[in-house]
Motif scaffolding. Structure first.
Motif, short mmCIF file in Angstrom:
data_model
loop_
_atom_site.label_atom_id
_atom_site.label_comp_id
_atom_site.label_asym_id
_atom_site.label_seq_id
_atom_site.Cartn_x
_atom_site.Cartn_y
_atom_site.Cartn_z
N GLY A 9 0.56 -1.68 0.30
CA GLY A 9 0.36 -0.13 -0.26
C GLY A 9 0.83 1.42 0.03
N HIS A 10 0.05 2.06 -0.10
CA HIS A 10 0.73 3.37 0.25
C HIS A 10 1.81 3.89 1.59
N TRP A 11 2.47 3.31 1.86
CA TRP A 11 3.53 3.11 2.85
C TRP A 11 4.23 4.58 3.40
N LEU A 12 4.10 6.26 2.50
CA LEU A 12 4.31 7.00 3.22
C LEU A 12 3.09 7.88 4.09
N GLY A 13 1.64 7.27 3.64
CA GLY A 13 0.66 7.81 4.35
C GLY A 13 0.85 6.97 5.79
N ASN A 14 1.14 5.01 5.63
CA ASN A 14 0.48 4.83 6.60
C ASN A 14 2.14 5.17 7.34
N GLY A 15 3.60 5.89 6.91
CA GLY A 15 4.43 6.21 8.03
C GLY A 15 4.47 7.63 8.16
N ALA A 16 3.18 7.89 8.36
CA ALA A 16 2.94 9.35 8.66
C ALA A 16 2.22 9.22 9.40
N VAL A 17 0.75 8.21 9.56
CA VAL A 17 0.03 7.80 10.50
C VAL A 17 0.48 7.31 11.81
N SER A 18 1.50 6.61 11.40
CA SER A 18 2.01 5.83 12.57
C SER A 18 3.73 6.13 12.72
N HIS A 19 3.57 7.72 12.99
CA HIS A 19 5.62 7.55 12.89
C HIS A 19 5.77 7.21 14.35
N GLY A 20 5.17 7.62 15.58
CA GLY A 20 5.53 7.62 16.75
C GLY A 20 5.68 5.97 16.87
N ALA A 21 4.66 5.39 16.47
CA ALA A 21 4.87 3.65 17.18
C ALA A 21 6.05 2.72 16.10
N LEU A 22 5.91 4.26 15.06
CA LEU A 22 7.48 3.55 13.59
C LEU A 22 8.34 3.16 14.75
N MET A 23 8.75 4.43 14.39
CA MET A 23 10.28 5.51 15.27
C MET A 23 10.30 5.19 16.72
N ILE A 24 9.71 4.66 17.29
CA ILE A 24 9.88 4.54 18.87
C ILE A 24 10.30 2.67 18.84
N CYS A 25 9.31 2.07 18.86
CA CYS A 25 9.21 0.48 18.54
C CYS A 25 9.82 -0.13 17.71
N GLY A 26 9.28 0.87 16.21
CA GLY A 26 9.66 -0.01 14.86
C GLY A 26 11.58 -0.16 15.04
N PHE A 27 12.12 1.27 15.27
CA PHE A 27 13.49 1.46 14.99
C PHE A 27 14.38 1.62 15.88
N MET A 28 13.76 2.16 17.57
CA MET A 28 14.25 2.55 18.48
C MET A 28 14.30 0.55 19.42
N GLY A 29 12.88 0.41 19.22
CA GLY A 29 12.46 -0.59 20.07
C GLY A 29 13.87 -1.91 19.35
N THR A 30 13.19 -1.98 18.11
CA THR A 30 14.84 -2.69 17.33
C THR A 30 15.80 -2.80 17.71
N VAL A 31 16.58 -1.87 17.64
CA VAL A 31 17.46 -1.95 18.38
C VAL A 31 18.27 -1.35 19.01
N ILE A 32 17.83 -1.27 19.74
CA ILE A 32 17.46 -1.17 21.89
C ILE A 32 17.70 -2.98 21.50
#
Length: 338
Positions: A9-32
């Motif tokens: 789907g439209h990943w940019l729009g989905n990313g904008a809607v869920s960017h908090g979950a993406l950055m904190i859990c999807g990115f930082m959670g993965t790194v940690i």
């Protein structure tokens, strides 16, 4: 809008809607999660970063429910990993790491059960704030601190958790408590952290201290803005990004030159270029949260500079690794003979 078939789907729009979950859990959670899996040396520990990474991809694909389930699974596994850490070394900082994992789990459960509201956000930020506080507590455990310093830290973090919990029922009361806790935590870190001494050192130690002290300043700004937003002032963007970018990304820049070599088994050639993305980050936040507070055009410019700062930092880290290899590959035989 761009569409990537493998994300469904439209990943940019989905990313904008869920960017908090993406950055904190999807990115930082993965790194940690990767950092902790490397530390405990158990295969099962890798389930946490794998689940959070896939959860982030599901959110990008618009599969919110599947993403929420995967983030919750990641948090459950991550809690188990930190139980192992506490079992191996019972100390104040490891117990605090476990508390941070529980904060991630609480936020993820709220995201799963109440995806329509923002009650998960304070818990997710508490996960990162507590993780950073635990790392700083570990770094400064050999320092002589005034009596009651550690107790006061636990009280502040307890108030932070209470504010996050209360926010699910009263955004005003919970937000005020949460914001004041962030502000007081910034003061605590500024007074008791070793960075106020190492900023007088040279090289990497000074760079780390500059990152930390700058981050503590933005944490104080975030606390005041969070409190103001809870009281009805138009400061929500300032609160979220002073905390998420000003504090957390500053901490990431400060710790990455130490953590990345340990995880990836590489070495970095430190140089003055490390300060460039840090300076761009602070400039971008001044533009976004200062001039851009009431001007959307300037706010957009600040947001663009936010991304530039992070991209520059990634480029500097890659360049530092390549430079170290280039300088030491030819010099290694000499060093071995000396």
């Amino acid at each position: 809008m761009l569409s990537l078939p493998f994300l469904g789907g439209h990943w940019l729009g989905n990313g904008a809607v869920s960017h908090g979950a993406l950055m904190i859990c999807g990115f930082m959670g993965t790194v940690i999660g990767i950092e902790r899996a490397v530390a405990v040396k158990r295969h099962a520990a890798w389930l946490a970063p794998v689940a959070s990474g896939w959860g982030g991809l599901c959110l990008l694909a618009g599969l919110t429910t599947a993403g929420a389930w995967l983030l919750t699974v990641a948090a459950v596994v991550f809690v188990g990993v930190n139980v192992v850490v506490v079992h191996r070394q019972r100390a104040a900082h490891t117990v605090l790491l476990l508390a941070s994992a529980l904060a991630w789990l609480t936020g993820s459960l709220l995201f799963l059960l109440r995806p329509e509201d923002m009650s998960s956000v304070p818990w997710w930020f508490a996960f990162l704030v507590m993780t950073i506080a635990a790392e700083r507590l570990e770094m400064t455990r050999l320092m002589r601190r005034r009596p009651g310093a550690q107790v006061s830290l636990w009280l502040l973090l307890g108030a932070l958790a209470a504010g996050a919990a209360l926010s699910a029922f009263s955004a005003r009361a919970g937000g005020v408590l949460y914001g004041l806790s962030l502000f007081c935590l910034a003061l605590w870190l500024g007074v008791f952290d070793i960075a106020r001494r190492t900023v007088l050192a040279q090289g990497l130690a000074r760079f780390m201290a500059v990152c930390l002290l700058g981050g503590y300043a933005w944490l104080a700004v975030a606390g005041l803005a969070w409190t103001g937003a809870a009281l009805g002032l138009p400061l929500r963007d300032a609160a979220l990004h002073a905390l998420g970018l000003g504090f957390i990304v500053s901490m990431m820049m400060g710790h990455a030159p130490v953590i990345l070599p340990a995880i990836a088994r590489i070495k970095l050639q430190f140089g003055s270029l490390f300060y460039v993305p840090l300076a761009v980050l602070h400039l971008s936040l001044i533009v976004r949260l200062g001039i851009g507070l009431n001007d959307f055009a300037w706010r957009g410019t600040g947001a663009l500079l936010n991304a530039v700062a992070i991209a520059l930092f990634a480029a500097v880290m890659v360049g530092a690794a390549v430079l170290w290899q280039a300088r030491h590959r030819s010099g290694a035989p000499k060093q071995d003979r000396s």
